[in-house]
Motif scaffolding. Sequence first.
Motif, PDB file in Angstrom:
ATOM      1  N   SER A 193       0.832  -1.202   0.000  1.00  0.00           N
ATOM      2  CA  SER A 193       0.000   0.000   0.000  1.00  0.00           C
ATOM      3  C   SER A 193       0.869   1.256   0.000  1.00  0.00           C
ATOM      4  O   SER A 193       1.820   1.346   0.770  1.00  0.00           O
ATOM      5  CB  SER A 193      -0.904   0.011   1.229  1.00  0.00           C
ATOM      6  N   PRO A 194       0.513   2.242  -0.830  1.00  0.00           N
ATOM      7  CA  PRO A 194       1.269   3.493  -0.854  1.00  0.00           C
ATOM      8  C   PRO A 194       0.773   4.506   0.171  1.00  0.00           C
ATOM      9  O   PRO A 194       1.307   5.615   0.255  1.00  0.00           O
ATOM     10  CB  PRO A 194       1.013   4.003  -2.273  1.00  0.00           C
ATOM     11  N   ASP A 195      -0.242   4.126   0.968  1.00  0.00           N
ATOM     12  CA  ASP A 195      -0.904   5.104   1.826  1.00  0.00           C
ATOM     13  C   ASP A 195      -1.308   4.502   3.170  1.00  0.00           C
ATOM     14  O   ASP A 195      -2.391   4.790   3.687  1.00  0.00           O
ATOM     15  CB  ASP A 195      -2.142   5.652   1.116  1.00  0.00           C
ATOM     16  N   ALA A 196      -0.447   3.670   3.750  1.00  0.00           N
ATOM     17  CA  ALA A 196      -0.798   3.009   5.006  1.00  0.00           C
ATOM     18  C   ALA A 196       0.290   3.181   6.063  1.00  0.00           C
ATOM     19  O   ALA A 196       0.811   2.206   6.606  1.00  0.00           O
ATOM     20  CB  ALA A 196      -1.061   1.519   4.755  1.00  0.00           C
ATOM     21  N   ALA A 248      -9.262   2.443   5.642  1.00  0.00           N
ATOM     22  CA  ALA A 248      -9.148   1.440   6.703  1.00  0.00           C
ATOM     23  C   ALA A 248      -9.381   0.040   6.145  1.00  0.00           C
ATOM     24  O   ALA A 248     -10.194  -0.155   5.236  1.00  0.00           O
ATOM     25  CB  ALA A 248     -10.149   1.739   7.810  1.00  0.00           C
ATOM     26  N   ARG A 249      -8.670  -0.927   6.707  1.00  0.00           N
ATOM     27  CA  ARG A 249      -8.820  -2.330   6.292  1.00  0.00           C
ATOM     28  C   ARG A 249      -9.113  -3.176   7.524  1.00  0.00           C
ATOM     29  O   ARG A 249      -8.205  -3.516   8.279  1.00  0.00           O
ATOM     30  CB  ARG A 249      -7.551  -2.802   5.574  1.00  0.00           C
ATOM     31  N   LEU A 250     -10.360  -3.501   7.708  1.00  0.00           N
ATOM     32  CA  LEU A 250     -10.803  -4.268   8.857  1.00  0.00           C
ATOM     33  C   LEU A 250     -11.012  -5.727   8.462  1.00  0.00           C
ATOM     34  O   LEU A 250     -11.037  -6.062   7.280  1.00  0.00           O
ATOM     35  CB  LEU A 250     -12.105  -3.672   9.401  1.00  0.00           C
ATOM     36  N   THR A 251     -11.178  -6.590   9.462  1.00  0.00           N
ATOM     37  CA  THR A 251     -11.447  -7.994   9.159  1.00  0.00           C
ATOM     38  C   THR A 251     -12.848  -8.127   8.566  1.00  0.00           C
ATOM     39  O   THR A 251     -13.733  -7.309   8.844  1.00  0.00           O
ATOM     40  CB  THR A 251     -11.359  -8.857  10.420  1.00  0.00           C
ATOM     41  N   PRO A 252     -13.094  -9.155   7.758  1.00  0.00           N
ATOM     42  CA  PRO A 252     -14.440  -9.360   7.202  1.00  0.00           C
ATOM     43  C   PRO A 252     -15.511  -9.456   8.279  1.00  0.00           C
ATOM     44  O   PRO A 252     -16.616  -8.937   8.113  1.00  0.00           O
ATOM     45  CB  PRO A 252     -14.298 -10.669   6.427  1.00  0.00           C
ATOM     46  N   ALA A 253     -15.179 -10.095   9.404  1.00  0.00           N
ATOM     47  CA  ALA A 253     -16.169 -10.268  10.470  1.00  0.00           C
ATOM     48  C   ALA A 253     -16.564  -8.922  11.067  1.00  0.00           C
ATOM     49  O   ALA A 253     -17.753  -8.641  11.270  1.00  0.00           O
ATOM     50  CB  ALA A 253     -15.613 -11.185  11.561  1.00  0.00           C
ATOM     51  N   PHE A 254     -15.563  -8.059  11.338  1.00  0.00           N
ATOM     52  CA  PHE A 254     -15.901  -6.765  11.929  1.00  0.00           C
ATOM     53  C   PHE A 254     -16.564  -5.855  10.907  1.00  0.00           C
ATOM     54  O   PHE A 254     -17.455  -5.074  11.247  1.00  0.00           O
ATOM     55  CB  PHE A 254     -14.661  -6.079  12.511  1.00  0.00           C
ATOM     56  N   ASN A 272      -9.949  10.207   4.566  1.00  0.00           N
ATOM     57  CA  ASN A 272      -8.715   9.749   5.197  1.00  0.00           C
ATOM     58  C   ASN A 272      -8.824   9.972   6.699  1.00  0.00           C
ATOM     59  O   ASN A 272      -9.839  10.504   7.192  1.00  0.00           O
ATOM     60  CB  ASN A 272      -7.495  10.480   4.610  1.00  0.00           C
ATOM     61  N   LEU A 273      -7.784   9.601   7.427  1.00  0.00           N
ATOM     62  CA  LEU A 273      -7.821   9.709   8.881  1.00  0.00           C
ATOM     63  C   LEU A 273      -7.800  11.165   9.342  1.00  0.00           C
ATOM     64  O   LEU A 273      -8.415  11.517  10.351  1.00  0.00           O
ATOM     65  CB  LEU A 273      -6.650   8.934   9.493  1.00  0.00           C
ATOM     66  N   LEU A 312     -12.914   5.122  14.493  1.00  0.00           N
ATOM     67  CA  LEU A 312     -12.171   3.869  14.538  1.00  0.00           C
ATOM     68  C   LEU A 312     -10.870   4.071  13.769  1.00  0.00           C
ATOM     69  O   LEU A 312     -10.887   4.395  12.582  1.00  0.00           O
ATOM     70  CB  LEU A 312     -12.974   2.733  13.910  1.00  0.00           C
ATOM     71  N   ALA A 313      -9.753   3.907  14.461  1.00  0.00           N
ATOM     72  CA  ALA A 313      -8.450   4.130  13.824  1.00  0.00           C
ATOM     73  C   ALA A 313      -7.403   3.238  14.452  1.00  0.00           C
ATOM     74  O   ALA A 313      -7.520   2.830  15.618  1.00  0.00           O
ATOM     75  CB  ALA A 313      -8.030   5.598  13.956  1.00  0.00           C
ATOM     76  N   GLY A 314      -6.371   2.932  13.690  1.00  0.00           N
ATOM     77  CA  GLY A 314      -5.280   2.111  14.178  1.00  0.00           C
ATOM     78  C   GLY A 314      -4.562   2.750  15.356  1.00  0.00           C
ATOM     79  O   GLY A 314      -4.522   3.974  15.485  1.00  0.00           O
TER      80      GLY A 314
END
Length: 273
Positions: A35-38, A148-154, A169-170, A186-188
């Motif tokens: 990813s160029p933006d993570a 954002a990249r969350l799990t499929p379940a969440f 963006n954040l 919701l953020a890392g």
Amino acid sequence: MTLRGTGRVLACVALLVSPLAMAAGKCERLVATGSPDAPPYSWQDPKDPKHLIGANVDLLRQVAEELGVKVEVLSAGRRDQALEEVRSGRMDLLLDTPMQVEQLTALDYIHPPLQLNEYLVWTRHDAAVTFDGPADLARYQGSLSERARLTPAFTAFAKAQLKLVPAQNLTQAFQKLVLGQVDYVLAGRYSGMAMAQSLGMSNDLIARGLPVDRPGLYLALSHNSACNDSWLRGQLAKKLTELPISGASEAVLQRNVERWKAQLHVPADAPKH
């Protein structure tokens, strides 16, 4: 020399050719992308836009060096473009991809993940938000970066239960939070920490409770890569298992949080939070 003697010599030579030597001869160089933006995990190098930098880049370089394999980490454009470059075999490896079941026909995910990206609930410091678990968020208005990249379940839970306003963006998400347009973001853990400090919001925002989601960021080898063999997959898995034990992951993450903040041109006389 007798036939029996020749056989013994050949057997000794075979024993001397180590798996490492055989693998190095087969794959001496890996081309990776991501990813160029993570940030702080991976982002485009502002001084050299053809390449990526970040915590995952540094950890991959460390692992590759220990295996005697050269690695170059190139920017392939957007995330979907990076994925396609690796799927096609034009590049060998993705360095920060979440687990995607539909990609298992094209990629081998190396376990354990290189990093776990912990998503936290960020609120204003003085907000009257009661939060003991994800279900409590249903009564509030939140925001989430489109990146954002969350799990499929969440992701499924959020779609069904939460009221989330998308942000480009954040930076935009945190601005909505400070302005009172939303109750939480919701953020890392690390990206949120760095962004809050960089925007001068550290006294205004706080991360609450335990992580609501912990998506893994994996190394993934293309099925079409000439380097994809059992030796390399096994060695990568071994090295990834050792990284958290050594403390290298945490140290590299912290260093890249500071690196990213420095690139956002925080004034030298900015107040320390």
